[in-house]
Write an enzyme that holds these catalytic residues in place. Structure first.
Site, PDB file in Angstrom:
ATOM      1  N   CYS A  28     -35.350  14.973  33.805  1.00 39.24           N
ATOM      2  CA  CYS A  28     -36.187  13.776  33.708  1.00 39.24           C
ATOM      3  C   CYS A  28     -37.507  14.163  33.066  1.00 39.24           C
ATOM      4  O   CYS A  28     -38.006  15.266  33.279  1.00 39.24           O
ATOM      5  CB  CYS A  28     -36.439  13.170  35.090  1.00 39.24           C
ATOM      6  SG  CYS A  28     -34.987  12.437  35.851  1.00 39.24           S
ATOM      7  N   GLU A  42     -31.027  15.515  29.228  1.00 32.86           N
ATOM      8  CA  GLU A  42     -29.958  14.866  29.966  1.00 32.86           C
ATOM      9  C   GLU A  42     -29.892  13.389  29.584  1.00 32.86           C
ATOM     10  O   GLU A  42     -30.925  12.748  29.383  1.00 32.86           O
ATOM     11  CB  GLU A  42     -30.219  15.024  31.469  1.00 32.86           C
ATOM     12  CG  GLU A  42     -29.063  14.618  32.347  1.00 32.86           C
ATOM     13  CD  GLU A  42     -29.273  15.019  33.801  1.00 32.86           C
ATOM     14  OE1 GLU A  42     -28.760  14.325  34.689  1.00 32.86           O
ATOM     15  OE2 GLU A  42     -29.953  16.038  34.034  1.00 32.86           O
TER      16      GLU A  42
END
Length: 521
Positions: free
Chosen positions: A377, A411
């Site tokens: 993140c 990601e």
């Protein structure tokens, strides 16, 4: 006519140009405040951060669409969901025939529009040709992306980063270079991207379809595990009105699972050093007399000027990591990691002044990633956005990958703002490499995809998707060539002049750890 949850109807709102518009919206919740009804609405095809409470005067009741009562939202266990069913509408389906995730284990699919160029280690060098007239500059591309009012998170699996392995490249004929006037060039066709809902994780690159075409379960590691929590009506609504963090007051964009008793407060107070949440200003002042922190816990691994980076172990500093995740969830729609922080490292960027080190943003990464993720993140807090800190966070993540001797990729899925930042960073970094190439023996400079990836630590799939996105790859008589027009060069130079914040590798003091050899994180 009673307006109930699940209804859809036009709602009056002001757009970015301060003009009135009536986009279609769905009613998520009703409340009576001092005898007056208010409605919480989600604007269809708009980002969830635009959701808001509206008064009845802003509703167009003449075009209301009621939900079908017999249709119920199924959950994972087959039980009816808590969200009322919405009116019938056309469902957008993805053509999985070209999607990377349709390949079963052991299968290979060429990259659409660029056969066999993707990841071949034996690929011959690609010549770089500078041409005079092209209109596709970095600046124009960025303006076109930012001009969209209807913000949707775009799947990198279909638009940016194909992750399926590609078959080995056949032998490419002797290089034949394009003419300077470009008359003999033929552009390589690039498959058109598709938009989809941001919270669909079943068709991104983390999943693989079985041979019968039925997707398997999503990957259950990392910070973006899909637990169907977004199907709950509670998590679809913002629950925090305002957050005070140091000298800033932040208005959250999304739901965050702070304790229920704090959600009714007009302001939630956070200590800007330990990120502990408190219910009142008096409690915060009392806490500050006891809190000894003036910087994030952990090791300071980078400092240049007023910018510092701290490495925080999610196991050793669990309370801080959990508080950081709760704060980040206010501005990240996909994030589902709150409490299990042990397998993660957090890199917090701060700005220093006489009062201490103030948090600007952060990114997290798995201690062990089997998918070569170097970011789980990433977030720049709203007061510091549009000031170059986002690219600085991305550049720092790749600088760590260089020290580790690996290539990395973020990601998926990325948020809309994350996608813009990564595409811009990839474009500028790759163009910087190409423009520094020098010709040898009077011939045009040549470089391979593998060499670009090794120099930048950007994963090969991201390199290829960026070159396709910028339309730099062309095909001429059996040879792939990269063409840099004057517009591309000028746009890149203007963008780099505005980029004042850069990572200095000499100021980085970082020793990578081999987490696989440790019994416990």
């Amino acid at each position: 006519m009673e307006v109930i949850e699940g209804c859809r109807l036009p709602v009056l709102r002001r757009n970015q140009e301060n003009e009135d518009e009536w986009p279609l919206a769905e009613i998520l919740e009703r409340e009576d405040i001092s005898g007056r009804k208010v409605f919480y609405v989600h604007y269809i095809d708009f980002n969830k951060r635009l959701d808001e409470w509206v008064t009845p005067e802003r509703l167009d009741l003449k075009k209301i669409q009621f939900p079908k009562k017999e249709a119920k939202t199924p959950t994972k266990n087959g039980l009816p969901g808590s969200r009322p069913s919405s009116p019938e509408r056309e469902l957008k389906t993805l053509d999985l025939s070209l999607h990377p995730s349709t390949a079963g284990i052991g299968k290979t699919i060429p990259t659409p529009g660029l056969p066999y160029l993707a990841t071949s280690a034996s690929l011959q060098r690609v010549p770089v040709v500078k041409l005079p007239d092209r209109t596709n500059s970095i600046e124009n591309v960025t303006k076109n992306l930012l001009s969209k009012r209807k913000l949707e998170a775009v799947s990198l699996a279909t638009q940016c980063s194909p992750a399926t392995p590609v078959a080995a490249a056949p032998e490419i004929p002797t290089p034949v270079y394009a003419q300077q006037n470009g008359s003999a060039r033929r552009p390589v066709p690039v498959g058109a991207g598709r938009k989809r809902k941001a919270n669909c994780l079943g068709t991104d690159e983390d999943s693989q379809d079985s041979s019968d075409g039925i997707p398997s379960a999503p990957r259950m590691t990392g910070s973006l595990v899909s637990d169907r929590s977004h199907d709950d009506i509670v998590t679809r609504m913002k629950n925090i009105e305002c957050i005070e963090l140091g000298r800033h007051r932040l208005k959250p964009w999304y739901f965050s699972p702070y304790p229920q008793e704090l959600t009714s407060l007009p302001v939630l107070y956070l200590c800007e050093f330990c990120l502990k949440y408190l219910k009142s200003l008096k409690c915060l002042q009392r806490h500050l007399t006891k809190c000894n922190l003036r910087h994030p816990p952990g090791n300071e691994i980078y400092r240049k000027g007023t910018i510092s980076f701290f490495e925080i172990d999610g196991r050793k500093n669990k309370n801080y990591s959990q508080n950081l995740c709760l704060l980040a969830k206010c501005f990240l729609d996909h994030k589902t990691l709150y409490y299990d922080t042990d397998p993660f490292l957090f890199y917090v960027m701060t700005e220093y002044d006489c009062k201490g080190f103030h948090i600007v943003g952060y990114f997290s990464k798995e201690k062990e990633s089997t998918e070569d993720y170097n970011v789980a993140c990433i977030l720049t807090l709203p007061p510091y956005q549009r000031r170059g800190y986002g690219k600085l966070l991305i550049e720092f993540s790749y600088e760590l990958s260089k020290v580790e001797g690996k290539t990395g990729t973020p990601e998926k899925p990325l948020s809309d703002l994350g996608l813009l930042s990564y595409r811009s960073y990839w474009s500028q970094t790759i163009l910087e490499i190409l423009m520094e190439l020098k010709s040898e023996n009077g011939e045009r400079p040549q470089i391979t995809i593998n060499e670009i990836s090794e120099l930048t630590s950007i994963k090969k799939e991201d390199v290829i998707s960026t070159l396709q996105y910028l339309n730099l790859i062309n095909y001429y008589k059996g040879q792939y060539i990269l063409t840099l027009s004057e517009d591309i060069v000028e746009g890149h130079e203007k963008a780099m002049m505005k980029r004042h914040l850069r990572i200095d590798s000499k100021c980085l003091h970082f020793t990578p750890k081999d987490w696989s050899k440790r019994g416990k994180w």
